[in-house]
Design a protein around this motif. Sequence first.
Motif, PDB file in Angstrom:
ATOM      1  N   VAL A  76      77.418  47.064  60.170  1.00  0.00           N
ATOM      2  CA  VAL A  76      77.488  45.926  60.953  1.00  0.00           C
ATOM      3  C   VAL A  76      76.554  44.805  59.941  1.00  0.00           C
TER       4      VAL A  76
ATOM      5  N   GLY B 298      78.344  35.016  65.792  1.00  0.00           N
ATOM      6  CA  GLY B 298      78.948  36.113  66.157  1.00  0.00           C
ATOM      7  C   GLY B 298      77.945  37.625  66.367  1.00  0.00           C
ATOM      8  N   GLN B 299      76.892  37.345  65.756  1.00  0.00           N
ATOM      9  CA  GLN B 299      75.995  38.611  65.521  1.00  0.00           C
ATOM     10  C   GLN B 299      75.832  39.286  66.656  1.00  0.00           C
TER      11      GLN B 299
ATOM     12  N   ARG C 200      78.634  41.254  67.610  1.00  0.00           N
ATOM     13  CA  ARG C 200      79.131  42.418  66.393  1.00  0.00           C
ATOM     14  C   ARG C 200      78.222  43.716  66.856  1.00  0.00           C
TER      15      ARG C 200
ATOM     16  N   ALA D 287      79.263  47.361  67.746  1.00  0.00           N
ATOM     17  CA  ALA D 287      78.440  48.610  67.176  1.00  0.00           C
ATOM     18  C   ALA D 287      77.929  49.510  67.905  1.00  0.00           C
TER      19      ALA D 287
ATOM     20  N   VAL E 247      81.887  46.435  61.367  1.00  0.00           N
ATOM     21  CA  VAL E 247      82.308  45.632  62.381  1.00  0.00           C
ATOM     22  C   VAL E 247      82.085  44.339  62.093  1.00  0.00           C
ATOM     23  N   MET E 248      83.106  43.343  62.217  1.00  0.00           N
ATOM     24  CA  MET E 248      83.002  42.057  61.566  1.00  0.00           C
ATOM     25  C   MET E 248      83.165  41.222  62.939  1.00  0.00           C
ATOM     26  N   ASN E 249      83.656  39.698  62.709  1.00  0.00           N
ATOM     27  CA  ASN E 249      84.083  39.017  63.574  1.00  0.00           C
ATOM     28  C   ASN E 249      85.664  38.319  63.650  1.00  0.00           C
TER      29      ASN E 249
ATOM     30  N   THR F 245      86.055  38.188  57.141  1.00  0.00           N
ATOM     31  CA  THR F 245      86.604  39.457  57.824  1.00  0.00           C
ATOM     32  C   THR F 245      87.878  39.777  56.894  1.00  0.00           C
TER      33      THR F 245
ATOM     34  N   ALA G 198      87.371  43.631  64.179  1.00  0.00           N
ATOM     35  CA  ALA G 198      87.024  42.170  64.259  1.00  0.00           C
ATOM     36  C   ALA G 198      86.637  42.044  65.558  1.00  0.00           C
TER      37      ALA G 198
ATOM     38  N   PRO H  28      88.975  42.606  70.906  1.00  0.00           N
ATOM     39  CA  PRO H  28      88.498  43.214  69.696  1.00  0.00           C
ATOM     40  C   PRO H  28      89.951  43.596  68.834  1.00  0.00           C
TER      41      PRO H  28
END
Length: 269
Positions: A6, A13-14, A17, A21, A108-110, A125, A138, A264
């Motif tokens: 991550v 978006g953290q 994420r 995670a 794990v992204m956004n 992403t 995502a 997601p």
Amino acid sequence: MKTILVPIDADEGQEARLQAAFDLARACSGQVVAVQVTPYAAYAVGDAGLGAFPITSLIEAVEGERRRERTAVEARFAAEAVEWQWVARDGDLVDSLAMLARLADIVVMNSGPFSAAASAKIALTGDVAIGAPTPVLAVPPASRGLMVAGPALVAWDGSQEAALAMRAAMPLLRMAASVTVLTVEEKNPDLRARDAAAYMARHGINADVMERSADGDSIETVIRAVLTETGVTWMVQGAYGHSRLRQTIFGGVTRGLLGDAPVPMLIAH
């Protein structure tokens, strides 16, 4: 999904994420690897014509910000009681994640929507999904966790990308309360949705097959309608079945859903 990457960036978006995670780590008894990448541009000293610049002070400022960010995120890890490690690097975020993903199971992204720099964030992403040898999860910035055990949807069109995403998602699909394989327009008539469902059944996953006609609507519109209708909590889709350049210019299902994802998305290319 034992090793979960991550990126740490203190952006909007953290938190989404991190929550996703954490949920993955708990569901899979895995470890979260927090990846903090500082771009080389952070060390830029500006125009030489402005005179001497205290390089040492600049480096200390960058390192100080790194430490503050790490301290804040470490507090989040301590509160969640999950196994984790920290990796700090300089350079390009996409390159770093793609390299570290060689010994990871998922990144794990956004997805969107984002309130700022949306195109740039979606591009990141997408670039990781294409460049990494692992799937990408995502998650929308407003998301607060991943309901792995909730109902899941697999978008199927018979393509190689769809097959890669489905196989990558198998460990999580086994935990889902239900799995639906949706097909709107199949690219390969020899590999239909019922064949994908049969493959999953041999791996202990009982999936329902849903066939829908576009009837003049876009595939993205149909997928969104089915997501609402079925109440799934996450979905699986192949990433960028056409060339990335073509999707960037003309749009596409992947780009459209990533831009404003209702749930997601686990994507793979």
